[in-house]
Design a protein around this motif. Sequence first.
Motif, PDB file in Angstrom:
ATOM      1  N   ALA A 149      72.996  84.415  33.004  1.00  0.00           N
ATOM      2  CA  ALA A 149      72.645  84.109  34.399  1.00  0.00           C
ATOM      3  C   ALA A 149      71.180  84.451  34.672  1.00  0.00           C
ATOM      4  O   ALA A 149      70.460  83.683  35.317  1.00  0.00           O
ATOM      5  N   ILE A 150      70.735  85.600  34.187  1.00  0.00           N
ATOM      6  CA  ILE A 150      69.332  85.992  34.373  1.00  0.00           C
ATOM      7  C   ILE A 150      68.415  84.996  33.677  1.00  0.00           C
ATOM      8  O   ILE A 150      67.406  84.549  34.236  1.00  0.00           O
ATOM      9  N   SER A 190      59.292  90.394  38.529  1.00  0.00           N
ATOM     10  CA  SER A 190      59.872  90.761  39.829  1.00  0.00           C
ATOM     11  C   SER A 190      60.475  89.549  40.528  1.00  0.00           C
ATOM     12  O   SER A 190      61.534  89.645  41.159  1.00  0.00           O
ATOM     13  N   ASP A 191      59.795  88.399  40.410  1.00  0.00           N
ATOM     14  CA  ASP A 191      60.322  87.164  40.998  1.00  0.00           C
ATOM     15  C   ASP A 191      61.670  86.806  40.380  1.00  0.00           C
ATOM     16  O   ASP A 191      62.615  86.430  41.075  1.00  0.00           O
ATOM     17  N   ALA A 218      67.481  86.466  40.664  1.00  0.00           N
ATOM     18  CA  ALA A 218      68.742  86.684  39.947  1.00  0.00           C
ATOM     19  C   ALA A 218      69.591  87.777  40.592  1.00  0.00           C
ATOM     20  O   ALA A 218      70.728  88.011  40.176  1.00  0.00           O
ATOM     21  N   GLU A 219      69.007  88.463  41.584  1.00  0.00           N
ATOM     22  CA  GLU A 219      69.692  89.535  42.316  1.00  0.00           C
ATOM     23  C   GLU A 219      70.089  90.691  41.401  1.00  0.00           C
ATOM     24  O   GLU A 219      71.210  91.197  41.436  1.00  0.00           O
ATOM     25  N   VAL A 220      69.118  91.082  40.554  1.00  0.00           N
ATOM     26  CA  VAL A 220      69.279  92.275  39.722  1.00  0.00           C
ATOM     27  C   VAL A 220      68.003  93.094  39.833  1.00  0.00           C
ATOM     28  O   VAL A 220      66.961  92.593  40.276  1.00  0.00           O
ATOM     29  N   SER A 221      68.070  94.352  39.451  1.00  0.00           N
ATOM     30  CA  SER A 221      66.877  95.187  39.475  1.00  0.00           C
ATOM     31  C   SER A 221      66.031  94.917  38.231  1.00  0.00           C
ATOM     32  O   SER A 221      66.533  94.390  37.222  1.00  0.00           O
ATOM     33  N   LYS A 222      64.750  95.285  38.289  1.00  0.00           N
ATOM     34  CA  LYS A 222      63.898  95.113  37.109  1.00  0.00           C
ATOM     35  C   LYS A 222      64.404  95.932  35.919  1.00  0.00           C
ATOM     36  O   LYS A 222      64.416  95.420  34.788  1.00  0.00           O
ATOM     37  N   PHE A 248      66.414  91.916  28.367  1.00  0.00           N
ATOM     38  CA  PHE A 248      65.261  91.224  27.787  1.00  0.00           C
ATOM     39  C   PHE A 248      64.093  92.193  27.700  1.00  0.00           C
ATOM     40  O   PHE A 248      63.614  92.689  28.716  1.00  0.00           O
ATOM     41  N   ALA A 249      63.618  92.418  26.480  1.00  0.00           N
ATOM     42  CA  ALA A 249      62.572  93.420  26.272  1.00  0.00           C
ATOM     43  C   ALA A 249      61.233  93.011  26.869  1.00  0.00           C
ATOM     44  O   ALA A 249      60.447  93.864  27.293  1.00  0.00           O
ATOM     45  N   THR A 250      60.948  91.705  26.891  1.00  0.00           N
ATOM     46  CA  THR A 250      59.669  91.221  27.409  1.00  0.00           C
ATOM     47  C   THR A 250      59.912  90.014  28.315  1.00  0.00           C
ATOM     48  O   THR A 250      60.981  89.398  28.283  1.00  0.00           O
ATOM     49  N   LYS A 251      58.905  89.690  29.084  1.00  0.00           N
ATOM     50  CA  LYS A 251      58.978  88.497  29.924  1.00  0.00           C
ATOM     51  C   LYS A 251      59.173  87.249  29.062  1.00  0.00           C
ATOM     52  O   LYS A 251      59.941  86.341  29.419  1.00  0.00           O
TER      53      LYS A 251
END
Length: 204
Positions: A18-19, A38-39, A44-48, A55-58
């Motif tokens: 989902a993320i 952050s976007d 996705a309505e989850v915290s960072k 996911f380790a990186t963007k």
Amino acid sequence: MVERVGLRARKKARTRDAIADVAISLFLAHGFDQVSVSDVAATAEVSKPTLFRYFATKEDLILHRFADHQGEAARVVRDRQPDTTSMTALHRHFRAGLDRFEPVTGLNDQPEVVAFHRLVFSTPSLAGRLMQYTLDDEDALAAALDRGIEGRIQAAQVIAVQRVLARANWQKIADGRTARDVQPEAVADADRAFARLRQATASS
């Protein structure tokens, strides 16, 4: 107990997917560099911190689709039949991917897949991260071949050939052709490339 563990694993997989789906939609709509982690987390309505647990990186937010295939070549070699050479097994596996129009082969004309690959290939940070995946695949395949420096050279050649074939297939589709139209050429290119690899490694 086993059922609870299985349920927990499925829930984590759904959250991860989902993320990633949210991230890819945002990146395709606005561009990779214009969307922050952050976007993605907010949408996705989850915290960072939760996002970074998956996911380790963007870059991994979008490249996880490639990561799902990591180590595939090595597994093909390890799982091949005793009377099948490594190169024959790898060739058959790639051909099977073409037959299924798998996105990883580049032979897929779904608009989102074409746009996804365009984003990856045109974004330096994504291309750089993808190269690390490629190097990891080389290491895994070399270990499966277990032939010292010859195995490492062969692994590098195989991974490079697969990458070049996939990129060529995608480019033809990105230029406006359909996957079914490109498929005969993709199959012929794969057969020719693996034949040359097989000649170079006749004893593998």
